[in-house]
Design a protein around this motif. Sequence first.
Motif: not given
Length: 231
Positions: A146-150, A193-197, A202-205, A211-212
């Motif tokens: 749930l922390d998906l920073n670069r 899931r709401i948080i992770m998705y 945002r990571l992809y962006r 994001f596909s």
Amino acid sequence: MQLKIKLGHGHTRDCWLHPADNNLCVKTARADKFKYKACKTAEILYFIRHLRFRPSIKDVINDMRREAEVYKIINKFLPGRAAKIYENLIETDKGLGLVCELVKNHDGNISPSLDKYFTSGRDTQKLLTGLNWIAKRMIMRDLFFLDLNRGNFAAKTLSNNKIIIIIIDLKSLNRAGEQSFLHLERIFAPFARIIMYRRLKRLYRNLNLKFSLNKLCRMKFFSNFIVKIRV
């Protein structure tokens, strides 16, 4: 053990080159974060703002022990896609430290974090296949990071010039940090899931990537209601 060469730092930890093995690194609590005690008023304001007390060195050390346990679980689901973590903390001149694999490319150079890869101006489209591989498995297997920073991922280049993505920070499994409400994401899977998705998108962006995986996210959303992987 004396730690001399700093490789980088995160929000609460410094990362050092292991003095006896340049294939390893050691993570310790950031001295500049914990060298002083905040006044009582500041602590109260922090609690009101974040609904939790400011983290302490003890919290960081507990997180390091927890991260070693997380690695043993995640390595079964994502073999070879999480930097190896050694279970026992070690004594250093910077306090207790967590020994981890230092992710390297096939040529022996240290693999850059996705943040460094992006800011260096390299073509992020080369990351897409590897990022999709790991994101699909996070979604399908309910690995709620749930922390998906670069900075939490490294881009490892193989001998065939293929790039795979390696997770280099595991402490956010089932933990959303300061912005969650009552920590429901640790129990209620749709909330996680709401948080992770949202944070995956945002990571992809932030990498200028498309994001596909929206169809997969929708398919999994109500597949179960309780978080199964607990650490």
